[in-house]
Design a protein around this motif. Structure first.
Motif, short mmCIF file in Angstrom:
data_model
loop_
_atom_site.label_atom_id
_atom_site.label_comp_id
_atom_site.label_asym_id
_atom_site.label_seq_id
_atom_site.Cartn_x
_atom_site.Cartn_y
_atom_site.Cartn_z
N ARG A 191 24.95 18.31 -36.31
CA ARG A 191 25.38 19.38 -36.79
C ARG A 191 26.33 19.68 -35.57
O ARG A 191 27.62 20.19 -35.83
CB ARG A 191 24.66 21.02 -36.99
CG ARG A 191 25.79 21.76 -38.00
CD ARG A 191 26.65 22.11 -38.82
NE ARG A 191 27.12 23.02 -38.52
CZ ARG A 191 28.43 23.51 -39.53
NH1 ARG A 191 28.64 22.62 -41.13
NH2 ARG A 191 29.09 23.94 -39.47
N LEU A 192 25.30 19.82 -34.10
CA LEU A 192 25.86 20.13 -33.11
C LEU A 192 26.59 19.34 -32.35
O LEU A 192 27.65 19.77 -32.04
CB LEU A 192 24.45 20.78 -31.86
CG LEU A 192 23.35 21.93 -32.15
CD1 LEU A 192 22.58 22.05 -31.21
CD2 LEU A 192 24.55 22.97 -32.79
N LYS A 193 26.56 18.76 -32.35
CA LYS A 193 27.11 17.15 -31.94
C LYS A 193 28.90 17.33 -32.78
O LYS A 193 29.50 16.98 -31.93
CB LYS A 193 26.53 16.21 -32.14
CG LYS A 193 26.09 15.35 -31.32
CD LYS A 193 26.10 14.09 -30.72
CE LYS A 193 24.08 13.88 -31.37
NZ LYS A 193 23.90 12.17 -32.14
N GLU A 194 28.80 17.50 -33.57
CA GLU A 194 29.66 17.81 -35.00
C GLU A 194 30.76 18.96 -33.91
O GLU A 194 31.96 18.27 -34.34
CB GLU A 194 29.40 18.13 -36.24
CG GLU A 194 30.30 17.28 -37.29
CD GLU A 194 30.14 17.95 -38.77
OE1 GLU A 194 30.32 19.18 -39.03
OE2 GLU A 194 29.35 16.41 -39.44
N LYS A 195 30.36 20.15 -34.19
CA LYS A 195 30.81 20.46 -33.42
C LYS A 195 31.38 20.59 -32.16
O LYS A 195 33.11 21.00 -31.88
CB LYS A 195 29.99 21.67 -33.66
CG LYS A 195 29.79 22.79 -34.53
CD LYS A 195 29.33 24.41 -34.49
CE LYS A 195 29.72 25.92 -35.75
NZ LYS A 195 29.15 26.33 -35.43
N ARG A 196 30.38 20.58 -31.00
CA ARG A 196 31.04 20.58 -30.44
C ARG A 196 31.84 19.14 -30.18
O ARG A 196 33.10 19.45 -29.20
CB ARG A 196 30.11 18.97 -29.18
CG ARG A 196 30.53 19.48 -27.63
CD ARG A 196 29.51 18.57 -26.75
NE ARG A 196 28.37 19.84 -26.86
CZ ARG A 196 27.14 18.16 -26.42
NH1 ARG A 196 27.24 17.16 -26.34
NH2 ARG A 196 25.79 19.25 -26.37
N SER A 197 32.85 17.92 -30.98
CA SER A 197 33.85 16.75 -31.01
C SER A 197 35.16 17.88 -31.55
O SER A 197 34.92 17.73 -32.59
CB SER A 197 32.99 15.48 -31.29
OG SER A 197 32.77 15.47 -32.59
#
Lengths: 197, 200
Positions: A191-197
């Protein structure tokens, strides 16, 4: 410069547990308390550093067709050292970790680093890589263990952190709790990775 | 007659009560990696049963007749045995049963680093029968290897069946793949906890 990069990458960017998903068995099994997680992390770190050093030293004289059995013997030798040392000096920890100490031999992180890194790089970088990967494994083990120990026994490293009225959630330190904790942690990472990209 | 009872105890505890995947946490890498399709799960399961049975019997003999005074070499001796055995089985199958090799072949090399196989070898060295005193003999060890493999396969197949259907469900993107598989495994482990109450 590169020396530090090799250490740091194991912590987050190539974290063996959360990113590479290697060595799930010990992470799930010994993360019932933070002290077990730290003990396991230390054992894995020692083995991965030593085997990386030896393998990068012998990489040029090992015929490539039989390299995997040779790597496994090197790893198994260091695992036996850890096993016997721990049995002699830390018997309670040795008992708590039980079968997972000899099973470090088949921990995919260690053989994976030997094959993917140490057999291609020099001693210094292999040492850095082993240190980074060992610390990364310890970090992820400790995170899982922190959640499980606080929920399951209301303590952290044996010190009570939850109020006395807190009823420990026993399931967190049983087998199902391990799967749930790791599953939700991985979902959170995604989820965090998705938000960042 | 009492021995049949003993076999039953070994089978029940290896398959349900102390399932390798869900309560001992052994062999999770292939469990999470190969459980996306029923066909491949079945192939992997059969290969694991085969190798685990052989490993359990051979490591028993090595432990009892060869290792005696050199017990500290146990880990090294066992992992070498497994590696050699897997290689040997692969060659024999390739030569004599090409059809079987086609279905099992890709899974065999993976088994060397399956901790369930080394796990059963190590557990057998200290395992005792249901009376709590008698150590496992050759037949007990072999049966324990076989039934542990069966337990592994049962859970692997169940998981593969669930994950195949899960492909049809809409999930949040960050839950897909590994996270949902782990949560599923957790729910299955909860179900298997029901067997814990059995006293055999």
């Amino acid at each position: 410069m590169r020396f530090f990069y090799e250490i740091v990458k194991g912590l987050i960017k190539e974290n063996p547990m959360f990113v590479l998903v290697l060595g799930t068995c010990p992470t799930l099994a010994v993360s019932t308390s933070v002290i077990n997680a730290l003990g396991m992390g230390a054992a894995v770190t020692f083995v991965v550093i030593c085997s990386n050093i030896i393998i990068s030293l012998i990489k040029d004289i090992v015929p490539s067709s039989i390299r995997i059995p040779i790597f496994i013997v090197v790893i198994a030798a260091f695992v036996s050292v850890v096993d016997m040392t721990m049995a002699a000096f830390l018997p309670p920890l040795h008992k708590a970790l039980g079968i997972f100490i000899p099973l470090i031999v088949v921990n995919c992180v260690i053989l994976g680093r030997a094959e993917a890194f140490a057999s291609k790089n020099n001693v210094l970088y292999s040492l850095a890589d082993g240190l980074g990967m060992g610390m990364g494994a310890t970090l992820s083990l400790t995170i899982v263990a922190t959640i499980r120990e606080i929920l399951g026994s209301g303590t952290w490293l044996g010190i009570r952190v939850m109020p006395n009225s807190y009823e420990p959630m026993l399931v967190a330190i049983l087998a199902p709790g391990a799967f749930f904790t790791l599953g939700f942690l991985m979902a959170l990472m995604n989820r965090l990775k998705e938000k960042r990209s | 007659m009492t021995y049949i009872g003993e076999i039953f105890v070994i089978a029940m505890s290896a398959i349900f009560i102390q399932n390798f995947l869900l309560s001992r946490f052994l062999g999770l890498c292939p469990f999470l990696g190969v459980s996306t399709k029923i066909d491949s799960a079945f192939g992997m399961g059969m290969a694991v049963i085969f190798v685990m049975t052989l490993t359990a019997s051979i490591t028993y003999l090595i432990n009892v007749y060869l290792l005696g005074p050199y017990a500290y070499l146990q880990t090294i001796a066992f992992i070498l045995t497994i590696a050699a055995l897997v290689q040997f089985v692969e060659m024999v199958i390739q030569k004599n049963a090409p059809a079987l090799y086609k279905s099992l072949g890709v899974y065999l090399p993976l088994i060397t680093t399956n901790c369930a196989v080394l796990g059963v070898a190590i557990l057998n060295t200290t395992a005792v029968r249901s009376d709590g005193v008698t150590p496992y003999n050759f037949l007990d060890s072999t049966l324990n290897g076989f039934f542990s493999g069966v337990g592994f396969t049962v859970v692997l197949l169940a998981m593969a069946g669930i994950r195949q259907r899960l492909g049809l469900v809409t999930l949040p993107k960050y839950m897909r793949g590994m996270p949902i598989a782990l949560i599923l495994a957790g729910i299955m482990a909860l179900a298997f906890y029901g067997f814990m109450g059995f006293k055999l």
